[in-house]
Design a protein around this motif. Structure first.
Motif, PDB file in Angstrom:
ATOM      1  N   ILE A   1       0.872  -1.078  -0.052  1.00  0.00           N
ATOM      2  CA  ILE A   1      -0.060   0.043   0.200  1.00  0.00           C
ATOM      3  C   ILE A   1       0.900   1.262   0.180  1.00  0.00           C
ATOM      4  CG2 ILE A   1      -1.910   1.047   1.192  1.00  0.00           C
ATOM      5  CD1 ILE A   1      -2.818  -1.470   2.429  1.00  0.00           C
ATOM      6  N   GLY A   2       1.262   1.531  -1.215  1.00  0.00           N
ATOM      7  CA  GLY A   2       2.385   2.833  -1.140  1.00  0.00           C
ATOM      8  C   GLY A   2       3.611   2.191  -1.197  1.00  0.00           C
ATOM      9  N   ASN A   3       4.545   3.055  -1.369  1.00  0.00           N
ATOM     10  CA  ASN A   3       5.960   2.584  -1.182  1.00  0.00           C
ATOM     11  C   ASN A   3       6.609   3.664  -0.865  1.00  0.00           C
ATOM     12  OD1 ASN A   3       7.876   0.844  -1.664  1.00  0.00           O
ATOM     13  ND2 ASN A   3       8.562   1.394  -3.645  1.00  0.00           N
ATOM     14  N   ASN A   4       6.407   4.515   0.062  1.00  0.00           N
ATOM     15  CA  ASN A   4       7.162   5.661   0.699  1.00  0.00           C
ATOM     16  C   ASN A   4       8.228   5.275   1.785  1.00  0.00           C
ATOM     17  OD1 ASN A   4       4.049   6.856   0.066  1.00  0.00           O
ATOM     18  ND2 ASN A   4       5.298   8.177  -0.216  1.00  0.00           N
ATOM     19  N   LYS A   5       9.267   5.899   1.809  1.00  0.00           N
ATOM     20  CA  LYS A   5      10.222   5.688   2.769  1.00  0.00           C
ATOM     21  C   LYS A   5       9.889   6.141   3.975  1.00  0.00           C
ATOM     22  CE  LYS A   5      14.069   6.473  -0.782  1.00  0.00           C
ATOM     23  NZ  LYS A   5      15.485   7.256  -0.975  1.00  0.00           N
ATOM     24  N   TYR A   6       9.449   7.337   4.029  1.00  0.00           N
ATOM     25  CA  TYR A   6       9.300   7.884   5.519  1.00  0.00           C
ATOM     26  C   TYR A   6       8.021   8.975   5.385  1.00  0.00           C
ATOM     27  CZ  TYR A   6      12.215  11.601   3.960  1.00  0.00           C
ATOM     28  OH  TYR A   6      12.685  12.638   3.110  1.00  0.00           O
ATOM     29  N   TYR A   7       7.313   9.346   6.626  1.00  0.00           N
ATOM     30  CA  TYR A   7       6.534  10.469   6.687  1.00  0.00           C
ATOM     31  C   TYR A   7       6.818  11.123   7.662  1.00  0.00           C
ATOM     32  CZ  TYR A   7       3.893   7.499   9.946  1.00  0.00           C
ATOM     33  OH  TYR A   7       3.851   6.640  11.127  1.00  0.00           O
ATOM     34  N   LYS A   8       5.966  12.237   8.048  1.00  0.00           N
ATOM     35  CA  LYS A   8       6.274  13.302   9.042  1.00  0.00           C
ATOM     36  C   LYS A   8       5.143  13.439   9.815  1.00  0.00           C
ATOM     37  CE  LYS A   8       8.456  17.620  10.428  1.00  0.00           C
ATOM     38  NZ  LYS A   8       9.028  18.748  10.068  1.00  0.00           N
ATOM     39  N   ASP A   9       4.913  13.409  11.071  1.00  0.00           N
ATOM     40  CA  ASP A   9       3.760  13.919  11.742  1.00  0.00           C
ATOM     41  C   ASP A   9       4.135  14.691  13.006  1.00  0.00           C
ATOM     42  OD1 ASP A   9       4.996  12.174  13.944  1.00  0.00           O
ATOM     43  OD2 ASP A   9       3.330  10.398  13.857  1.00  0.00           O
ATOM     44  N   PRO A  10       3.242  15.192  13.933  1.00  0.00           N
ATOM     45  CA  PRO A  10       3.637  16.232  14.873  1.00  0.00           C
ATOM     46  C   PRO A  10       4.881  15.549  15.834  1.00  0.00           C
ATOM     47  CG  PRO A  10       1.289  15.965  14.794  1.00  0.00           C
ATOM     48  CD  PRO A  10       1.709  14.977  13.804  1.00  0.00           C
ATOM     49  N   GLU A  11       5.209  14.288  15.982  1.00  0.00           N
ATOM     50  CA  GLU A  11       6.222  13.596  16.666  1.00  0.00           C
ATOM     51  C   GLU A  11       7.510  13.570  15.954  1.00  0.00           C
ATOM     52  OE1 GLU A  11       5.038   9.806  17.655  1.00  0.00           O
ATOM     53  OE2 GLU A  11       3.551  10.663  19.275  1.00  0.00           O
ATOM     54  N   GLY A  12       7.348  13.843  14.512  1.00  0.00           N
ATOM     55  CA  GLY A  12       8.905  13.946  13.765  1.00  0.00           C
ATOM     56  C   GLY A  12       8.554  12.867  12.588  1.00  0.00           C
ATOM     57  N   PHE A  13       9.896  12.583  11.929  1.00  0.00           N
ATOM     58  CA  PHE A  13       9.758  11.779  10.937  1.00  0.00           C
ATOM     59  C   PHE A  13       9.764  10.263  11.327  1.00  0.00           C
ATOM     60  CE2 PHE A  13      12.376  15.320   9.168  1.00  0.00           C
ATOM     61  CZ  PHE A  13      11.684  15.413   8.263  1.00  0.00           C
ATOM     62  N   LYS A  14       8.996   9.184  10.575  1.00  0.00           N
ATOM     63  CA  LYS A  14       8.886   7.961  10.870  1.00  0.00           C
ATOM     64  C   LYS A  14       9.089   7.219   9.743  1.00  0.00           C
ATOM     65  CE  LYS A  14       5.798   8.793  14.841  1.00  0.00           C
ATOM     66  NZ  LYS A  14       4.511   8.470  15.473  1.00  0.00           N
ATOM     67  N   LEU A  15       9.526   6.017   9.983  1.00  0.00           N
ATOM     68  CA  LEU A  15       9.622   4.877   8.802  1.00  0.00           C
ATOM     69  C   LEU A  15       8.294   4.681   8.212  1.00  0.00           C
ATOM     70  CD1 LEU A  15      12.214   2.452   9.814  1.00  0.00           C
ATOM     71  CD2 LEU A  15      12.450   4.125   8.103  1.00  0.00           C
ATOM     72  N   ASP A  16       8.182   4.524   6.921  1.00  0.00           N
ATOM     73  CA  ASP A  16       6.935   4.459   6.378  1.00  0.00           C
ATOM     74  C   ASP A  16       7.246   2.681   5.899  1.00  0.00           C
ATOM     75  OD1 ASP A  16       4.185   4.614   5.278  1.00  0.00           O
ATOM     76  OD2 ASP A  16       4.668   6.277   4.291  1.00  0.00           O
ATOM     77  N   ALA A  17       5.906   2.460   5.061  1.00  0.00           N
ATOM     78  CA  ALA A  17       5.822   1.083   4.720  1.00  0.00           C
ATOM     79  C   ALA A  17       7.072   0.519   3.468  1.00  0.00           C
ATOM     80  CB  ALA A  17       4.507   0.668   4.268  1.00  0.00           C
ATOM     81  N   GLY A  18       7.075   1.472   2.902  1.00  0.00           N
ATOM     82  CA  GLY A  18       8.197   1.143   1.776  1.00  0.00           C
ATOM     83  C   GLY A  18       9.528   0.568   2.396  1.00  0.00           C
ATOM     84  N   ALA A  19      10.153   0.910   3.455  1.00  0.00           N
ATOM     85  CA  ALA A  19      11.285   0.509   4.033  1.00  0.00           C
ATOM     86  C   ALA A  19      10.893  -1.342   4.161  1.00  0.00           C
ATOM     87  CB  ALA A  19      11.692   1.016   5.396  1.00  0.00           C
TER      88      ALA A  19
END
Length: 254
Positions: free
Chosen positions: A145-163
């Motif tokens: 479901i998608g292939n992103n490396k990371y995303y950003k939320d209010p807590e900061g950068f986080k690994l996404d499913a792509g990794a």
């Protein structure tokens, strides 16, 4: 290049997190920009790989933040994944976010013959990933479901499913089927819904790979915003034909 002012643009595709909002707060000027685009007659599509919420929850969040959006304008990678599973009559082993599981409950998941991987967060344990790996070793497909490396939320950068998708691809010598950005099939589906050619559609995102490169490879025009997951280094990766501007508030298509 600076903010686009191309009279040939008829449709605007907007990434959500990092472009229109971060967490539970709309970015400055985002609500007003969407309203202005609609007033000008642009066809809008809200396009996201977000795999931690069902489509209805995303839609309600947008509405609560003040955005003028309806269900037909929202295109999500999880919804595309579900359509793929149904079309190919697959029984998934689901490594997906807890909030997303009800959206797949009506699909048979007994005796899995594929792996569906999204933003499963704490469920991405060694045990679960190893079960997925063993299914792939039997020759079953991996659907991401998608292939992103990371995303950003209010807590900061986080690994996404792509990794995790790439880890399973590498370990099992397979290639994942991606049902969201940057897959061309996903962009083609969104373009088809507008009734205008791809080269008259503009994708705006905060991910230089998934949003900008993916859109350009699918024949669209594209722009990067310096909000959300954007990092200064991304500017060196920006394709020559893409635009870049500080935020959605700075968009001008007049």
């Amino acid at each position: 290049m600076d903010s686009p002012s191309n009279p040939n643009i008829k449709a605007v595709f907007l990434d959500l997190s990092g472009v229109l909002y971060i967490g539970t707060k709309a970015l400055p000027g985002a609500v007003e920009t969407v309203h202005h685009l609609k007033q000008q007659g642009f066809i809008l599509r809200f396009v996201t790989n977000t795999a931690s919420q069902p489509s209805e929850m995303i839609l309600q969040q947008l509405i609560q933040l003040g955005f003028d959006v309806n269900e037909t304008e929202l295109f999500t990678a999880p919804r595309a994944a579900k359509q793929y599973l149904l079309h190919h009559q697959l029984r998934p082993y689901c490594l997906i976010h807890t909030l997303l599981k009800p959206e797949f409950e009506d699909i048979d998941q007994t005796d899995p013959n594929c792996v569906l991987l999204g933003d499963a967060q704490d469920d991405l344990t060694y045990q679960n990933l190893n079960r997925a790996f063993n299914l792939l070793e039997q020759g079953y497909p991996l659907i991401g479901i998608g292939n992103n490396k990371y995303y950003k939320d209010p807590e900061g950068f986080k690994l996404d499913a792509g990794a995790f998708i790439h880890a399973l691809e590498w370990a099992s010598d397979t290639r994942a089927i991606i049902t969201g950005k940057p897959d061309k099939t996903f962009f083609d589906e969104v373009v088809a819904s507008t009734g205008v050619p791809a080269n008259q559609c503009l994708m705006i995102g905060d991910d230089v790979r998934g949003d900008v490169e993916g859109a350009i490879n699918a024949g669209l025009q594209a722009a990067l915003v310096r909000t959300g997951k954007f990092k200064p280094h991304d500017e060196t990766l920006l394709p020559d034909t893409a635009w870049i501007f500080d935020s959605i508030q700075k968009l001008s298509l007049s």
